[in-house]
Enzyme design. Structure first.
Site, PDB file in Angstrom:
ATOM      1  N   LYS A  31      -1.158  -9.561   2.803  1.00 40.26           N
ATOM      2  CA  LYS A  31      -0.395  -9.097   3.969  1.00 40.26           C
ATOM      3  C   LYS A  31      -1.288  -8.159   4.764  1.00 40.26           C
ATOM      4  O   LYS A  31      -2.057  -7.385   4.178  1.00 40.26           O
ATOM      5  CB  LYS A  31       0.882  -8.369   3.527  1.00 40.26           C
ATOM      6  N   ASP A  74       0.840  -1.207   0.000  1.00 38.95           N
ATOM      7  CA  ASP A  74       0.000   0.000   0.000  1.00 38.95           C
ATOM      8  C   ASP A  74       0.872   1.253   0.000  1.00 38.95           C
ATOM      9  O   ASP A  74       0.371   2.375  -0.050  1.00 38.95           O
ATOM     10  CB  ASP A  74      -1.033  -0.015   1.134  1.00 38.95           C
ATOM     11  N   SER A  75       2.202   1.070   0.006  1.00 37.44           N
ATOM     12  CA  SER A  75       3.129   2.185  -0.262  1.00 37.44           C
ATOM     13  C   SER A  75       2.825   2.763  -1.647  1.00 37.44           C
ATOM     14  O   SER A  75       3.244   3.876  -1.978  1.00 37.44           O
ATOM     15  CB  SER A  75       4.586   1.704  -0.198  1.00 37.44           C
ATOM     16  N   GLU A 134       9.376  -4.148  10.399  1.00 40.02           N
ATOM     17  CA  GLU A 134       9.743  -2.836   9.842  1.00 40.02           C
ATOM     18  C   GLU A 134      10.284  -1.901  10.921  1.00 40.02           C
ATOM     19  O   GLU A 134       9.638  -1.661  11.948  1.00 40.02           O
ATOM     20  CB  GLU A 134       8.516  -2.200   9.148  1.00 40.02           C
ATOM     21  N   GLU A 161      -1.286  -5.674   8.623  1.00 37.17           N
ATOM     22  CA  GLU A 161      -0.451  -5.114   9.689  1.00 37.17           C
ATOM     23  C   GLU A 161      -1.034  -5.441  11.062  1.00 37.17           C
ATOM     24  O   GLU A 161      -2.257  -5.403  11.245  1.00 37.17           O
ATOM     25  CB  GLU A 161      -0.349  -3.583   9.518  1.00 37.17           C
ATOM     26  N   ASP A 173      -1.301  -6.300  -0.481  1.00 39.14           N
ATOM     27  CA  ASP A 173      -1.319  -5.628   0.827  1.00 39.14           C
ATOM     28  C   ASP A 173      -2.731  -5.127   1.126  1.00 39.14           C
ATOM     29  O   ASP A 173      -3.288  -4.329   0.361  1.00 39.14           O
ATOM     30  CB  ASP A 173      -0.351  -4.429   0.747  1.00 39.14           C
TER      31      ASP A 173
HETATM   32  O1  KIV Z   1       3.494  -1.114   1.617  1.00 37.72           O
HETATM   33  C1  KIV Z   1       4.661  -1.543   1.590  1.00 37.72           C
HETATM   34  O2  KIV Z   1       5.428  -1.326   0.644  1.00 37.72           O
HETATM   35  C2  KIV Z   1       5.112  -2.328   2.722  1.00 37.72           C
HETATM   36  C3  KIV Z   1       6.568  -2.653   2.804  1.00 37.72           C
HETATM   37  C4  KIV Z   1       7.294  -1.462   3.267  1.00 37.72           C
HETATM   38  C5  KIV Z   1       6.836  -3.817   3.656  1.00 37.72           C
HETATM   39  O3  KIV Z   1       4.334  -2.677   3.562  1.00 37.72           O
END
Ligand code: KIV
Length: 276
Positions: A113, A44-45, A182, A115, A83
């Site tokens: 994924k 989600d970056s 992280e 969090e 994510d």
């Molecule tokens: O969103 C993302 O790119 C991430 C990584 C930094 C692990 O969660």
């Protein structure tokens, strides 16, 4: 055949380091896949490095699915992890299951994924029970940035260090196949790595994690609004892109581009015919 979660878990047992990168589009995903990187995260970056948001919090599931489909189309070997964005797994187990399933069914990922540690362990267990592999993510979890009060290292106090170990154990027990650590101190990440059965994938967590993940724009030097301390720039794409774009712009203005090499000819008698 794509890399499986068993292969990733086996790599920890054999002491083989695991590399993972983010990707958000077809072209980049194809390059990462062809380079042999076994894990690709559609993070989600995306919100920050592609869509220009200030944080990952505004990212929607529709935006994630759109980019994830492109990444899946560009890959044939890597295990692609989608994510789950903010608030798509927080409200209820049912919500978490439905949204996790969207990544698998609608975007074609092999895993999701999310969090959190102890607080999301039950949801992780239920998603895994449905046959969807889950990667955990603890430490500096960007969706909780407002709670942390900024990009601060996590786990320097005895309380937080102990909580992170407990979180990692809870995710391992819940059936996660790997955990992103992280921005946690390297010695704590090393301890967590020794104490759990599944691979740890570090980002700003030192050399002793089982693997490493980076945001692709950080290692390529194509996103410069914020460069984290843990990122190493293997290229400076911004400079290369900027000079190519300036050269193109100058050549268009001066009439140097296009030349005959970039143009198409035709039988000119046709022009004479239609220009009567
Ligand atoms: O969103 C993302 O790119 C991430 C990584 C930094 C692990 O969660």
């Amino acid at each position: 055949m794509r890399v499986s979660i068993n292969k990733i878990k086996e790599m920890k047992q054999k002491g083989e380091k695991i590399s993972m990168l983010t990707a958000y589009d077809y072209v980049t995903a194809k390059i990462v896949d062809e380079a042999g990187v076994p894990l690709i995260l559609v993070g989600d970056s995306l919100g920050m490095v592609v869509l220009g948001y200030e944080s990952t919090i505004p990212v929607t599931i529709e935006e994630m699915l759109h980019h994830t489909r492109a990444v899946v189309r560009g890959t044939s070997k890597a295990l692609v992890v989608g994510d789950m964005p903010f608030m798509t797994y927080h409200v209820s187990v049912e919500d978490a299951l439905r949204n996790a399933a969207r990544f698998i069914q609608e975007a074609g990922t092999q895993a999701v994924k999310l969090e959190g540690g102890v607080t999301v362990a039950e949801k992780v267990r239920r998603i895994v029970d449905c046959g969807i592999p889950v990667m955990g993510h603890i430490g500096l979890t960007p969706q909780s940035i407002n709670q942390f009060g900024g990009h601060k290292i996590q786990g320097k106090t005895p309380e937080v260090a102990a909580r992170l170990l407990e979180d990692a154990r809870a995710l391992d027990d819940a059936g996660a196949f790997a955990i992103v650590l992280e921005t946690v101190p390297a010695p704590l990440a090393a301890l967590i790595t020794r104490k759990i059965s599944i691979p740890t994938i570090g980002i700003g967590a030192g050399i002793n994690c089982d693997g490493q993940v980076q945001v692709i724009n950080d290692i390529l030097g194509s996103y410069t609004d914020f460069v984290p301390k843990h990122a190493k720039q293997y290229a400076k794409l911004v400079d290369i892109m900027s000079s190519a774009i300036s050269e193109y712009h100058d050549e268009v203005k001066s009439g140097k581009f296009p030349t005959d090499a970039q143009s198409f000819s035709m039988d000119e008698s046709i022009l004479v015919e239609i220009d009567k």
